[in-house]
Design an enzyme around this catalytic site. Structure first.
Site, mmCIF file in Angstrom:
data_model
loop_
_atom_site.group_PDB
_atom_site.id
_atom_site.type_symbol
_atom_site.label_atom_id
_atom_site.label_comp_id
_atom_site.label_asym_id
_atom_site.label_seq_id
_atom_site.Cartn_x
_atom_site.Cartn_y
_atom_site.Cartn_z
ATOM 1 N N LYS A 107 0.801 -1.231 0.000
ATOM 2 C CA LYS A 107 0.000 0.000 0.000
ATOM 3 C C LYS A 107 0.833 1.281 0.000
ATOM 4 O O LYS A 107 0.347 2.327 -0.401
ATOM 5 C CB LYS A 107 -0.919 0.045 1.235
ATOM 6 C CG LYS A 107 -2.031 -0.984 1.207
ATOM 7 C CD LYS A 107 -3.021 -0.767 2.338
ATOM 8 C CE LYS A 107 -4.158 -1.761 2.288
ATOM 9 N NZ LYS A 107 -5.000 -1.730 3.480
ATOM 10 N N LYS A 188 -7.370 -11.248 -2.086
ATOM 11 C CA LYS A 188 -8.282 -11.371 -0.939
ATOM 12 C C LYS A 188 -9.472 -10.422 -1.069
ATOM 13 O O LYS A 188 -9.352 -9.344 -1.663
ATOM 14 C CB LYS A 188 -7.517 -11.163 0.373
ATOM 15 C CG LYS A 188 -7.515 -9.762 0.913
ATOM 16 C CD LYS A 188 -6.912 -9.716 2.307
ATOM 17 C CE LYS A 188 -6.852 -8.289 2.816
ATOM 18 N NZ LYS A 188 -8.012 -7.802 3.523
ATOM 19 N N LYS A 191 -12.462 -4.698 1.998
ATOM 20 C CA LYS A 191 -13.408 -3.585 2.133
ATOM 21 C C LYS A 191 -13.150 -2.514 1.106
ATOM 22 O O LYS A 191 -14.051 -1.891 0.593
ATOM 23 C CB LYS A 191 -13.153 -2.889 3.483
ATOM 24 C CG LYS A 191 -13.787 -3.472 4.648
ATOM 25 C CD LYS A 191 -13.658 -2.423 5.759
ATOM 26 C CE LYS A 191 -13.268 -3.063 7.059
ATOM 27 N NZ LYS A 191 -11.924 -2.684 7.494
HETATM 28 P P1 ATP Z 1 -8.843 -3.184 3.659
HETATM 29 O O1 ATP Z 1 -8.681 -4.330 2.711
HETATM 30 O O2 ATP Z 1 -9.742 -2.139 3.174
HETATM 31 O O3 ATP Z 1 -7.552 -2.661 4.199
HETATM 32 P P2 ATP Z 1 -9.887 -5.201 5.296
HETATM 33 O O4 ATP Z 1 -11.144 -5.598 4.606
HETATM 34 O O5 ATP Z 1 -8.677 -6.053 5.158
HETATM 35 O O6 ATP Z 1 -9.578 -3.742 4.920
HETATM 36 P P3 ATP Z 1 -9.394 -4.784 8.173
HETATM 37 O O7 ATP Z 1 -10.095 -3.845 9.072
HETATM 38 O O8 ATP Z 1 -8.013 -4.428 7.768
HETATM 39 O O9 ATP Z 1 -10.253 -5.052 6.846
HETATM 40 O O10 ATP Z 1 -9.392 -6.225 8.833
HETATM 41 C C1 ATP Z 1 -10.162 -6.641 9.925
HETATM 42 C C2 ATP Z 1 -9.960 -8.134 10.143
HETATM 43 O O11 ATP Z 1 -10.525 -8.858 9.057
HETATM 44 C C3 ATP Z 1 -8.480 -8.566 10.207
HETATM 45 O O12 ATP Z 1 -8.317 -9.533 11.226
HETATM 46 C C4 ATP Z 1 -8.220 -9.154 8.852
HETATM 47 O O13 ATP Z 1 -7.197 -10.124 8.889
HETATM 48 C C5 ATP Z 1 -9.574 -9.794 8.539
HETATM 49 N N1 ATP Z 1 -9.799 -9.919 7.095
HETATM 50 C C6 ATP Z 1 -9.890 -8.919 6.193
HETATM 51 N N2 ATP Z 1 -10.124 -9.389 4.958
HETATM 52 C C7 ATP Z 1 -10.160 -10.748 5.065
HETATM 53 C C8 ATP Z 1 -10.365 -11.813 4.128
HETATM 54 N N3 ATP Z 1 -10.563 -11.570 2.861
HETATM 55 N N4 ATP Z 1 -10.367 -13.077 4.608
HETATM 56 C C9 ATP Z 1 -10.164 -13.344 5.922
HETATM 57 N N5 ATP Z 1 -9.962 -12.384 6.857
HETATM 58 C C10 ATP Z 1 -9.956 -11.101 6.440
#
Ligand code: ATP
Ligand code: LTN
Length: 322
Positions: A107, A188, A191
């Site tokens: 990032k 993956k 959000k």
């Molecule tokens: P972004 O991708 O926008 O940075 P994110 O969707 O990864 O955000 P976070 O708030 O960073 O969300 O993560 C919150 C929790 O969700 C963390 O424990 C992260 O490991 C988990 N998580 C996020 N995306 C996934 C995924 N695709 N599969 C499993 N766990 C996930």
């Protein structure tokens, strides 16, 4: 019953990967703390009004999951000790180890206009965890490296200044630790992905969920089989259905093996719709009463402060701050 800490950023609407990889594994045990990490979300450009809305809706979700009963739910920025410990740990962490974090590499690295916060982000995360003397950190696979850095920082601190910190372990689900994008099963689910069809939001209606699953990218051939290398799209859907239904990936694959992708996807959609509906209804009810959310967050703040204050005092003394 291990004490746990985990956090989620209010950077957008919560998606199914967050739920399966993280939230579902957060247990409401006494002594565990679950935090909306609003300070972390300032590490990338943000809109103040959206931040407020996302913070409330993320908090409502944690409360709807029952995490405010038994365990504690609070906002990171409400407990000042997080920011203060982060500064001290900024002076313990090393440029080299932070530069090796894959999240920063994807990032921030090479972007001259990326914020400094994006680089030091894992040390704020280490502060979150270490303030609460917890044994476990339930997270998705992508956060494992940050929890390992937290362990290194805690061990380095303890060997220089005495046994102040508890060294925590990451806890990652065997199935569902990395839910993949519905548009590209090699990435993956996230959000912040701008494509709405790549992710299922916990706020999506039954119809929208079903449509997104029916149009998910699958693989060539027509046999339903669990093979993440050769059939990443189908395997992702199998993992999603397995975690939400409790049925094994093998049993699901056997049931749908020869029925074609259409029948398989309809089955997966039904599982996801049924699993998310009650949660969505609870969140909607809570969001209709923002004062109740704020009241519960205040209870969480007080509980978090009771742990964090004496911990930070110990750190200050250990490092020689008067
Ligand atoms: P972004 O991708 O926008 O940075 P994110 O969707 O990864 O955000 P976070 O708030 O960073 O969300 O993560 C919150 C929790 O969700 C963390 O424990 C992260 O490991 C988990 N998580 C996020 N995306 C996934 C995924 N695709 N599969 C499993 N766990 C996930
Ligand atoms: N960095 C994490 C969010 C996060 C977190 C934490 C997770 C901040 N502080 C403490 C576990 C424990 C992320 O991006 N998902």
């Amino acid at each position: 019953m291990a004490k746990a800490f985990s956090g989620i950023q209010p950077t957008g609407q919560i998606q199914l990967g967050n739920y399966i990889g993280a939230l579902r594994n957060w247990r409401p045990d006494p002594g565990s703390f679950y935090c909306v990490v609003d300070l972390h979300s300032l590490s990338q450009p943000w809109d103040p009004k959206e931040l407020q809305e996302n913070t409330r809706s993320t908090a409502a979700l944690l409360l709807a999951l029952g995490l405010g009963q038994g365990s504690h739910v609070f906002l990171q920025s409400h407990v000042q000790e997080h920011a203060e410990l982060a500064w001290i740990l900024n002076c313990i962490g090393r440029m080299g180890e932070l530069g090796r974090m894959t999240q920063f590499k994807s990032k921030g690295r090479g972007h001259q206009d990326a914020s400094v916060g994006l680089f030091t982000y894992p040390l704020l995360m280490a502060s979150d965890i270490l303030l609460y003397r917890v044994e476990e950190v339930p997270v998705g696979e992508d956060q494992k490296q940050h929890v390992e850095l937290t362990r290194d920082i805690a061990e380095r601190f303890n060997s220089r200044f005495g046994p102040v910190f508890t060294v925590p372990e990451p806890r990652i689900a065997e199935v569902g630790g990395r839910v993949m994008s519905l548009r590209n099963p090699l990435e993956k689910m996230s959000k912040s992905d701008p494509d709405p069809n790549s992710k299922i939001l916990l706020s999506d209606s039954d119809e929208v969920i079903a449509k997104k699953i029916m149009t998910a990218v699958t693989d060539s051939g027509r046999e339903v089989a669990y093979d993440p290398k050769e059939k990443p799209g189908v395997s992702n859907l199998l993992e999603i259905a397995s975690t939400l239904s409790g049925e094994s990936v093998e049993a699901l694959a056997a049931r749908y093996r020869d029925g074609g992708y259409g029948a398989f996807k309809r089955g997966v959609a039904e599982v996801v719709v049924e699993a998310l509906r009650p949660l969505r209804e609870k969140v909607e009810a809570l969001l209709a009463d923002p004062e109740e959310i704020d009241r519960q967050l205040e209870i969480g703040r007080a509980a978090a402060e009771r742990e964090a204050r004496p911990m930070l005092a110990e750190v200050r003394e250990a490092v020689g701050l008067l």
